[in-house]
Design an enzyme around this catalytic site. Structure first.
Site, PDB file in Angstrom:
ATOM      1  N   GLN A   1      79.195  -3.937 -49.445  1.00 16.20           N
ATOM      2  CA  GLN A   1      78.880  -3.580 -47.928  1.00 16.20           C
ATOM      3  C   GLN A   1      79.340  -2.001 -47.639  1.00 16.20           C
ATOM      4  OE1 GLN A   1      81.521  -5.529 -44.817  1.00 16.20           O
ATOM      5  NE2 GLN A   1      79.331  -6.376 -44.517  1.00 16.20           N
TER       6      GLN A   1
ATOM      7  N   PHE B   1      82.474  -9.709 -32.341  1.00 17.42           N
ATOM      8  CA  PHE B   1      82.399  -9.106 -33.561  1.00 17.42           C
ATOM      9  C   PHE B   1      80.727  -8.833 -34.057  1.00 17.42           C
ATOM     10  CE2 PHE B   1      85.461  -7.713 -36.938  1.00 17.42           C
ATOM     11  CZ  PHE B   1      86.294  -6.926 -36.097  1.00 17.42           C
TER      12      PHE B   1
ATOM     13  N   SER C   1      86.154 -12.084 -43.869  1.00 13.27           N
ATOM     14  CA  SER C   1      87.035 -12.078 -45.076  1.00 13.27           C
ATOM     15  C   SER C   1      88.732 -12.359 -44.828  1.00 13.27           C
ATOM     16  CB  SER C   1      87.031 -10.503 -45.709  1.00 13.27           C
ATOM     17  OG  SER C   1      87.737 -10.160 -46.648  1.00 13.27           O
ATOM     18  N   LEU C   2      89.142 -12.009 -43.886  1.00 14.29           N
ATOM     19  CA  LEU C   2      90.770 -12.449 -43.830  1.00 14.29           C
ATOM     20  C   LEU C   2      90.566 -13.929 -43.784  1.00 14.29           C
ATOM     21  CD1 LEU C   2      92.056  -9.920 -41.254  1.00 14.29           C
ATOM     22  CD2 LEU C   2      92.352 -10.007 -43.631  1.00 14.29           C
TER      23      LEU C   2
ATOM     24  N   LEU D   1      88.280   3.807 -42.190  1.00 17.68           N
ATOM     25  CA  LEU D   1      87.469   2.913 -41.327  1.00 17.68           C
ATOM     26  C   LEU D   1      88.018   2.837 -39.759  1.00 17.68           C
ATOM     27  CD1 LEU D   1      85.954   0.339 -41.894  1.00 17.68           C
ATOM     28  CD2 LEU D   1      87.629  -0.964 -41.101  1.00 17.68           C
TER      29      LEU D   1
ATOM     30  N   GLU E   1      88.653 -11.167 -52.016  1.00 12.90           N
ATOM     31  CA  GLU E   1      87.792 -10.226 -52.186  1.00 12.90           C
ATOM     32  C   GLU E   1      87.246 -10.193 -53.856  1.00 12.90           C
ATOM     33  OE1 GLU E   1      87.814  -6.812 -50.073  1.00 12.90           O
ATOM     34  OE2 GLU E   1      86.219  -6.090 -50.841  1.00 12.90           O
TER      35      GLU E   1
ATOM     36  N   HIS F   1      82.790  -0.246 -48.347  1.00 10.42           N
ATOM     37  CA  HIS F   1      83.835  -1.136 -47.458  1.00 10.42           C
ATOM     38  C   HIS F   1      84.359  -2.499 -48.311  1.00 10.42           C
ATOM     39  CE1 HIS F   1      86.123  -2.363 -44.324  1.00 10.42           C
ATOM     40  NE2 HIS F   1      85.384  -3.401 -44.253  1.00 10.42           N
TER      41      HIS F   1
ATOM     42  N   ARG G   1      78.617  -9.724 -45.678  1.00  9.57           N
ATOM     43  CA  ARG G   1      79.641 -10.420 -45.000  1.00  9.57           C
ATOM     44  C   ARG G   1      79.680 -10.039 -43.367  1.00  9.57           C
ATOM     45  NH1 ARG G   1      85.103  -9.092 -43.509  1.00  9.57           N
ATOM     46  NH2 ARG G   1      84.866  -6.880 -44.281  1.00  9.57           N
TER      47      ARG G   1
ATOM     48  N   ARG H   1      76.489  -5.460 -39.896  1.00 11.98           N
ATOM     49  CA  ARG H   1      76.705  -4.345 -40.799  1.00 11.98           C
ATOM     50  C   ARG H   1      75.649  -3.829 -41.707  1.00 11.98           C
ATOM     51  NH1 ARG H   1      83.297  -5.749 -42.296  1.00 11.98           N
ATOM     52  NH2 ARG H   1      83.792  -5.648 -40.235  1.00 11.98           N
TER      53      ARG H   1
ATOM     54  N   GLY I   1      97.853  -9.905 -51.919  1.00 12.01           N
ATOM     55  CA  GLY I   1      97.271  -9.887 -50.518  1.00 12.01           C
ATOM     56  C   GLY I   1      97.424 -10.816 -49.884  1.00 12.01           C
ATOM     57  N   GLY I   2      96.697 -11.002 -48.675  1.00 14.60           N
ATOM     58  CA  GLY I   2      96.607 -12.418 -48.316  1.00 14.60           C
ATOM     59  C   GLY I   2      96.161 -13.402 -48.785  1.00 14.60           C
ATOM     60  N   GLY I   3      95.196 -13.575 -49.951  1.00 19.58           N
ATOM     61  CA  GLY I   3      94.530 -14.567 -50.814  1.00 19.58           C
ATOM     62  C   GLY I   3      95.689 -14.764 -51.849  1.00 19.58           C
TER      63      GLY I   3
ATOM     64  N   GLY J   1      98.178 -10.673 -57.850  1.00 22.29           N
ATOM     65  CA  GLY J   1      97.645  -9.975 -56.472  1.00 22.29           C
ATOM     66  C   GLY J   1      98.614 -10.667 -55.272  1.00 22.29           C
TER      67      GLY J   1
ATOM     68  N   THR K   1      87.478   0.174 -37.194  1.00 27.66           N
ATOM     69  CA  THR K   1      87.005  -1.215 -36.947  1.00 27.66           C
ATOM     70  C   THR K   1      85.990  -1.626 -36.034  1.00 27.66           C
ATOM     71  OG1 THR K   1      87.777  -3.221 -36.128  1.00 27.66           O
ATOM     72  CG2 THR K   1      88.596  -1.640 -35.016  1.00 27.66           C
ATOM     73  N   GLU K   2      85.367  -2.570 -36.452  1.00 34.08           N
ATOM     74  CA  GLU K   2      84.256  -3.032 -35.719  1.00 34.08           C
ATOM     75  C   GLU K   2      84.558  -3.577 -34.410  1.00 34.08           C
ATOM     76  OE1 GLU K   2      80.845  -5.071 -38.122  1.00 34.08           O
ATOM     77  OE2 GLU K   2      81.625  -6.924 -36.933  1.00 34.08           O
TER      78      GLU K   2
ATOM     79  N   HIS L   1      80.290  -0.275 -44.634  1.00 40.69           N
ATOM     80  CA  HIS L   1      80.763  -0.284 -43.114  1.00 40.69           C
ATOM     81  C   HIS L   1      80.189   0.718 -42.158  1.00 40.69           C
ATOM     82  CE1 HIS L   1      82.980  -0.747 -39.358  1.00 40.69           C
ATOM     83  NE2 HIS L   1      83.454  -1.961 -40.084  1.00 40.69           N
TER      84      HIS L   1
HETATM   85  C1  LIG Z   1      89.992  -0.795 -43.631  1.00 47.05           C
HETATM   86  C2  LIG Z   1      89.753  -2.203 -43.673  1.00 47.05           C
HETATM   87  C3  LIG Z   1      89.790  -2.841 -42.583  1.00 47.05           C
HETATM   88  C4  LIG Z   1      89.352  -4.233 -42.738  1.00 47.05           C
HETATM   89  N1  LIG Z   1      89.420  -5.098 -41.778  1.00 47.05           N
HETATM   90  C5  LIG Z   1      88.977  -6.405 -41.794  1.00 47.05           C
HETATM   91  C6  LIG Z   1      89.195  -7.254 -40.480  1.00 47.05           C
HETATM   92  O1  LIG Z   1      89.543  -6.818 -39.424  1.00 47.05           O
HETATM   93  N2  LIG Z   1      88.804  -8.661 -40.717  1.00 47.05           N
HETATM   94  C7  LIG Z   1      88.422  -9.158 -42.192  1.00 47.05           C
HETATM   95  O2  LIG Z   1      88.193 -10.237 -41.997  1.00 47.05           O
HETATM   96  N3  LIG Z   1      88.330  -8.109 -43.203  1.00 47.05           N
HETATM   97  C8  LIG Z   1      88.663  -6.903 -43.017  1.00 47.05           C
HETATM   98  N4  LIG Z   1      88.800  -6.290 -44.135  1.00 47.05           N
HETATM   99  C9  LIG Z   1      88.703  -6.905 -45.494  1.00 47.05           C
HETATM  100  C10 LIG Z   1      89.868  -7.498 -45.931  1.00 47.05           C
HETATM  101  O3  LIG Z   1      90.936  -6.726 -45.393  1.00 47.05           O
HETATM  102  C11 LIG Z   1      89.858  -7.604 -47.493  1.00 47.05           C
HETATM  103  O4  LIG Z   1      88.764  -8.210 -47.788  1.00 47.05           O
HETATM  104  C12 LIG Z   1      91.007  -8.558 -47.587  1.00 47.05           C
HETATM  105  O5  LIG Z   1      92.160  -8.310 -46.883  1.00 47.05           O
HETATM  106  C13 LIG Z   1      91.302  -8.631 -49.272  1.00 47.05           C
HETATM  107  O6  LIG Z   1      92.607  -9.465 -49.439  1.00 47.05           O
HETATM  108  P1  LIG Z   1      92.859  -9.801 -50.858  1.00 47.05           P
HETATM  109  O7  LIG Z   1      93.886 -10.636 -50.626  1.00 47.05           O
HETATM  110  O8  LIG Z   1      91.632 -10.184 -51.644  1.00 47.05           O
HETATM  111  O9  LIG Z   1      93.266  -8.640 -51.739  1.00 47.05           O
HETATM  112  P2  LIG Z   1      94.131  -7.514 -51.373  1.00 47.05           P
HETATM  113  O10 LIG Z   1      94.728  -7.398 -50.051  1.00 47.05           O
HETATM  114  O11 LIG Z   1      93.279  -6.222 -51.650  1.00 47.05           O
HETATM  115  O12 LIG Z   1      95.206  -7.536 -52.339  1.00 47.05           O
HETATM  116  C14 LIG Z   1      95.123  -7.282 -53.787  1.00 47.05           C
HETATM  117  C15 LIG Z   1      96.355  -7.387 -54.780  1.00 47.05           C
HETATM  118  O13 LIG Z   1      96.024  -7.506 -55.944  1.00 47.05           O
HETATM  119  C16 LIG Z   1      97.037  -6.596 -56.675  1.00 47.05           C
HETATM  120  N5  LIG Z   1      96.497  -6.318 -57.955  1.00 47.05           N
HETATM  121  C17 LIG Z   1      95.221  -5.750 -58.032  1.00 47.05           C
HETATM  122  N6  LIG Z   1      94.698  -5.318 -59.343  1.00 47.05           N
HETATM  123  C18 LIG Z   1      96.175  -5.838 -59.789  1.00 47.05           C
HETATM  124  C19 LIG Z   1      96.467  -5.820 -61.219  1.00 47.05           C
HETATM  125  N7  LIG Z   1      95.663  -5.138 -62.350  1.00 47.05           N
HETATM  126  N8  LIG Z   1      97.779  -5.919 -61.753  1.00 47.05           N
HETATM  127  C20 LIG Z   1      98.508  -6.585 -60.694  1.00 47.05           C
HETATM  128  N9  LIG Z   1      98.161  -6.738 -59.332  1.00 47.05           N
HETATM  129  C21 LIG Z   1      97.121  -6.351 -58.897  1.00 47.05           C
HETATM  130  C22 LIG Z   1      97.282  -5.672 -55.636  1.00 47.05           C
HETATM  131  O14 LIG Z   1      98.806  -5.060 -55.845  1.00 47.05           O
HETATM  132  C23 LIG Z   1      97.357  -6.233 -54.298  1.00 47.05           C
HETATM  133  O15 LIG Z   1      98.527  -7.005 -54.018  1.00 47.05           O
HETATM  134  C24 LIG Z   1      88.897  -4.844 -44.153  1.00 47.05           C
HETATM  135  C25 LIG Z   1      88.885  -4.112 -45.183  1.00 47.05           C
HETATM  136  C26 LIG Z   1      89.374  -2.690 -45.108  1.00 47.05           C
HETATM  137  C27 LIG Z   1      89.148  -1.888 -46.116  1.00 47.05           C
END
Ligand SMILES: Cc1cc2nc3c(=O)[nH]c(=O)nc-3n(C[C@H](O)[C@H](O)[C@H](O)COP(=O)(O)OP(=O)(O)OC[C@H]3O[C@@H](n4cnc5c(N)ncnc54)[C@H](O)[C@@H]3O)c2cc1C
Length: 566
Positions: free
Chosen positions: A230, A116, A385-386, A242, A369, A345, A380, A276, A12-14, A10, A244-245, A232
């Site tokens: 959750q 928020f 979450s960020l 979405l 997440e 959401h 939440r 929420r 994403g930010g995590g 993955g 945003t809040e 939203h």
């Molecule tokens: C529209 C929207 C707005 C939001 N706004 C906010 C906000 O303002 N503030 C806040 O705190 N939170 C917000 N959230 C929540 C927050 O954005 C997410 O919870 C957070 O970004 C999740 O990050 P993550 O790193 O866990 O996963 P993600 O960013 O979802 O990344 C998941 C990663 O896993 C990879 N992956 C998944 N399955 C596989 C697989 N089988 N094989 C290989 N790779 C895989 C994907 O390619 C991706 O790179 C929002 C959510 C949404 C939907």
């Protein structure tokens, strides 16, 4: 077979924060494996911001942040983990500021903060309404700078372990279609949420299909608090995209068909900025009791009114929201209110971890997440979450590096790759009497009806039975596309199979939790029941393939459970 010291699934930010932390230790071979290109990860969709008690706009403290979070969670969050997250928040914000993340600023140059939901003070740091986008770009840039290796467009299939320690995973390279075994001394799952289960009405990206929790479940690793999903309050009327809040944080009103700011009835103090779960239930109640709007297509909704904020503020602080409203609803929020309704959401539940991201298998971590530390409990707070993904990404990355010191690789049987090959071959050879799109819609409908915003024994049982029926029928799904390169038919089928497994745990958890807490609102048990249910639900798959539910105590440090009023 590929070999790495640490594999992070993955980007994403995590995942990226964990990768950055591991990159501090030179000499380790680390790879980030991701099914979408890193900057397309779902974090990029986050709009409103990230919480930290910087106190730039009003006096604040990590302790107040922790209290708001625990109260928002309906007292189900583990308080030691919440305190850790809130204490680390100002540090990670500064760390990202120094990486070059372009936060919006106050006139004196300090990071701006907006109000928020559920927060006592303006605590949410933001970059207009594109916070996740700039965060993802900044973290990816840093990963490139520090030489992190990426396996882009690879799909993780299953985890391999020896019952005690992780050995690695299997994955398919989506460009070539080849199934590969990847040996690793530690694996960090960061695969994001699973709200795509509610396919027809969700704010989530197509890829949020719960692959991580499904892989963990199949590997015998327990999931925690899966019943908490959750909704939203403000998804666009037709699509669930979405709003945003932050729009309510900037002062937006929710209005019913009688022209009332109806939140006065539900949360007289916090109004639109109540948490929420509460606002979503309020909107649905207004609609159910006949005070909502209905359009000619039969869509029911209320209005989010931003007009009084004025053109300048909307253009400066909420430019993306304006674009989305114009593109998807044909409404310019400067001139007209936006039609909205709750949308699936966020996944509060996930892979059971401790506050270092460790799971029940040594060397296997889960962050972001897809994991459940738990810092969000039953509900939440926006902006947390960020924060969760970067704080626990950082902690897990560091812990993974330390944990593998001096440890050798665990044996990785080649047969595991063959098994996955057979599983996939069966999908090509099936009779094809069921259709993916049909089953996906049925799953979405039954989950929204039975395990949506309001739940009852009867509805949950119906949902659980139907999910199990869909699981059986899914054995007849066929992958028609026989191409090896970027076979999206295969990928979507694998994702759907993961969604069904996760959906079953949501329904099962919801059935067993006979109380109302946070986002889990049961009409047949309308009250929170601390005596019986101040505990985490744990679901694991036995060797016989059956799901089993058990319970785990909640960690309480400073904040004794109290009635939640806003
Ligand atoms: C529209 C929207 C707005 C939001 N706004 C906010 C906000 O303002 N503030 C806040 O705190 N939170 C917000 N959230 C929540 C927050 O954005 C997410 O919870 C957070 O970004 C999740 O990050 P993550 O790193 O866990 O996963 P993600 O960013 O979802 O990344 C998941 C990663 O896993 C990879 N992956 C998944 N399955 C596989 C697989 N089988 N094989 C290989 N790779 C895989 C994907 O390619 C991706 O790179 C929002 C959510 C949404 C939907």
């Amino acid at each position: 077979m590929l070999t790495y010291d640490i594999v992070i699934v993955g980007a994403g930010g995590g995942g990226l924060y964990a990768a950055l932390e591991t990159s501090r230790c030179k000499g380790l071979r680390v790879a980030v494996l991701t099914k979408v290109y890193p900057t397309r990860s779902h974090t990029g969709a986050a709009q409103g911001g990230i919480n930290a008690a910087l106190g730039n706009v009003a006096p604040d403290s990590p302790e107040k942040h922790a209290y708001d979070t625990v109260k928002g969670s309906d007292f189900l969050a583990d308080q030691d983990a919440v305190e850790l997250m809130c204490e680390m928040a100002p540090k990670v914000i500064r760390e990202m500021e120094h990486m070059g993340l372009p936060f919006s600023r106050l006139s004196d140059g300090r990071i701006a903060q907006r109000p928020f939901g559920g927060a006592s003070f303006p605590r949410t740091c933001y970059a207009a309404d594109k916070t996740g986008h700039v965060m993802l770009q900044t973290l990816y840039e840093q990963c490139i700078r520090f030489g992190v290796e990426f396996l882009n467009e690879w799909f993780a299939l299953s985890l391999v372990h020896n019952g005690e320690r992780i050995a690695g995973l299997t994955a398919v390279n989506l460009r070539t279609g080849s199934i590969v075994g990847i040996r690793a001394r530690a694996v960090i799952l960061a695969t994001g949420g699973h709200a795509r289960i509610y396919w027809k009405r969700t704010s989530n990206a197509l890829g949020n299909t719960g692959d991580g929790p499904a892989m963990a479940l199949r590997a015998g690793v327990p999931l925690k608090d899966m019943e908490f999903v959750q909704f939203h309050p403000t998804g666009l009327r037709r699509t669930g995209i979405l709003v945003t809040e932050g729009a309510r944080g900037e002062g937006g009103y929710l209005i019913n068909a009688k022209g009332e700011r109806f939140m006065e009835r539900y949360a007289p103090e916090k109004m639109e900025l109540a948490p929420r779960d509460l606002v979503s239930r309020a909107i649905e109640t207004e609609i159910m009791e006949g005070r909502g709007f209905e359009d000619e297509e039969g869509n029911k909704f209320v209005y989010l009114d931003l007009r009084h904020l004025g053109r300048k503020k909307i253009l400066e602080r909420l430019p993306q929201i304006r674009e989305l409203a114009i593109d998807f609803e044909g409404v310019d929020p400067i001139e007209e209110p936006i039609p909205v309704r709750p949308t699936a959401h966020y996944s509060m539940g996930g892979i059971d971890t401790d506050k270092f991201g460790r799971t029940s298998i040594k060397g296997l971590y889960a962050v972001g997440e897809c994991g459940c530390v738990s810092v969000h409990g039953a509900n939440r707070l926006g902006g947390n979450s960020l924060l969760d993904i970067v704080v626990f990404g950082k902690i897990a990355g560091k812990d993974a590096v330390e944990s593998i010191e001096g440890l050798d690789f665990v044996s990785f049987p080649e047969s595991k790759v063959k098994d996955e090959g057979e599983r996939i071959k069966a999908l090509f050879n099936s009779d094809g009497s069921e259709k993916l799109s049909q089953l996906r819609n049925e799953l979405s409908d039954v989950m929204s009806e039975g395990v949506g915003i309001f739940r009852s024994e009867e509805g949950i049982r119906r949902a659980l039975n139907k999910v199990r029926e869909i699981k059986e029928r899914a054995k007849k799904l066929k992958v028609y596309d026989t191409e090896l390169t970027f076979n999206t038919n295969l990928q979507q089928t694998l994702e759907f199979l993961n969604m069904i497994e996760v959906a079953e745990t949501i329904a099962l958890g919801a059935l067993e939790r006979k109380e109302s807490r946070g986002a889990h609102s049961r009409t047949d048990y309308p009250k929170r029941d601390d005596e019986k249910f101040l505990k985490h639900s744990i679901i694991r798959k036995g060797d016989d393939g059956e799901l089993r539910v058990s319970w785990k105590p909640v960690v309480i440090t400073k904040f004794p459970p109290e009635e939640r009023k806003y």
